[in-house]
Design an enzyme around this catalytic site. Structure first.
Site, PDB file in Angstrom:
ATOM      1  N   ASP A 209       0.846  -1.196   0.000  1.00 46.80           N
ATOM      2  CA  ASP A 209       0.000   0.000   0.000  1.00 46.80           C
ATOM      3  C   ASP A 209       0.883   1.248   0.000  1.00 46.80           C
ATOM      4  O   ASP A 209       2.103   1.163   0.088  1.00 46.80           O
ATOM      5  CB  ASP A 209      -0.907   0.006   1.242  1.00 46.80           C
ATOM      6  CG  ASP A 209      -0.097  -0.051   2.527  1.00 46.80           C
ATOM      7  OD1 ASP A 209       0.335   1.018   2.999  1.00 46.80           O
ATOM      8  OD2 ASP A 209       0.130  -1.163   3.060  1.00 46.80           O
ATOM      9  N   ASP A 211       0.585   3.646   2.404  1.00 48.08           N
ATOM     10  CA  ASP A 211       0.334   4.248   3.705  1.00 48.08           C
ATOM     11  C   ASP A 211      -0.884   5.172   3.547  1.00 48.08           C
ATOM     12  O   ASP A 211      -1.867   4.758   2.930  1.00 48.08           O
ATOM     13  CB  ASP A 211       1.587   4.957   4.217  1.00 48.08           C
ATOM     14  CG  ASP A 211       1.579   5.108   5.727  1.00 48.08           C
ATOM     15  OD1 ASP A 211       1.253   4.111   6.414  1.00 48.08           O
ATOM     16  OD2 ASP A 211       1.897   6.193   6.227  1.00 48.08           O
TER      17      ASP A 211
END
Length: 289
Positions: A209, A211
């Protein structure tokens, strides 16, 4: 040098390592408490493999309740010389996208609750950590990733947060502004303890991802991370299989000094060392004690 034994610590989404031959499961006891799980010991080709799921099978341990000292201690007792950590991480750079593997070479420790050393009152030691990742081990990982045509980047800085919550927006922006590349929850104190145990260490940071700094991803959630984890897990197994197939039979001296990190690290005079602590250090530091 001694026989090379490859240890694998599986992070989120990696709770097993298929493809091991001569497989056996072994519960190794440690004076530092209970490790995350039993060890799965076998071979890939001629290389001995020791596998441990960091969070336990079924993912029952959060980052701050993992017994990192016991995990590294049992790896040492099993003869591990080189340790590869497979870890899910968030990214602070658009070019480090979900699905990419990053072979990091530096760490920032932002944990606060974890025992970060085997040494302490009664036997004090200071190991060098300027180069926490073994360069030869990292190079072998890069060669394996290239051979398997896996997308990867070599080099990067991973900040380790306490967790288990994901970052706040302010934290995410701060770490990004500081120039860090990735964030995770488990590399520390694992890397420090591996160095104290004279085990060569490397992390494969598997990006899941961005974040929460990214304009198209305002927050991180388990569902979105798990979707990427499944694909990353299969790529990680291919990476490990290729790494093991080409691994040397004997341990090479580490350019970062991990193979003899304790040679001049212990500062407590022998006559003042605590016998009870020295006894617990039998596997980790027995070579110099």
């Amino acid at each position: 040098m001694s026989e090379a034994v490859l240890g694998i610590i599986g992070g989120s989404g990696i709770y097993d390592l298929p493809g091991l031959t001569d497989l056996r499961e072994e519960r190794v006891t440690s004076p530092w408490g209970e490790p995350s799980d039993i060890l799965r010991i076998g071979r890939i080709g001629q290389t001995k493999i020791v596998f441990l799921p960091r969070h336990g099978r079924g993912h029952v341990l959060p980052p701050s309740e993992i017994n990192y000292r016991a995990n590294i201690d049992v790896m040492k007792r099993a003869g591990v010389t080189d340790l590869v950590s497979l870890s899910a991480c968030g990214s602070y750079k658009s070019e480090l996208y979900p699905g990419l593997f990053v072979l990091v070479d530096q760490f920032i420790d932002r944990t606060v609750r974890r025992a970060s050393s085997f040494f302490g009152k009664g036997c004090v030691a200071h190991v060098p950590m300027a180069r926490p990742v073994g360069p030869l081990l990292q190079a072998r990982l890069a060669d394996a990733a290239t051979a398997e045509e896996l997308p990867f980047v070599r080099g990067g800085t991973l900040v380790t947060m306490e967790g288990p919550q994901f970052s706040t927006y302010a934290e995410s922006l701060t770490y990004k502004a500081l120039g860090y590349d990735l964030i995770g929850m488990t590399a520390m104190p694992e890397a420090k303890l591996a160095r104290e145990a004279e085990i060569t260490y490397a992390t494969v940071a598997m990006v899941t991802d961005f974040d929460c700094w990214h304009p198209e991803q305002s927050s991180v959630d388990v569902a979105s991370v798990v979707a990427v984890l499944k694909d990353n897990a299969e790529k990680a197994r291919r990476l490990v299989a290729r790494l093991a197939a080409d691994f040397p039979a004997e341990r090479d001296p580490c350019p970062a000094g991990s193979h003899n990190a304790l040679d001049s690290a212990i500062i407590t005079a022998r006559e003042f060392r605590d016998p009870s602590l020295v006894a617990k250090l039998d596997a980790v530091a027995g070579r110099v004690l």
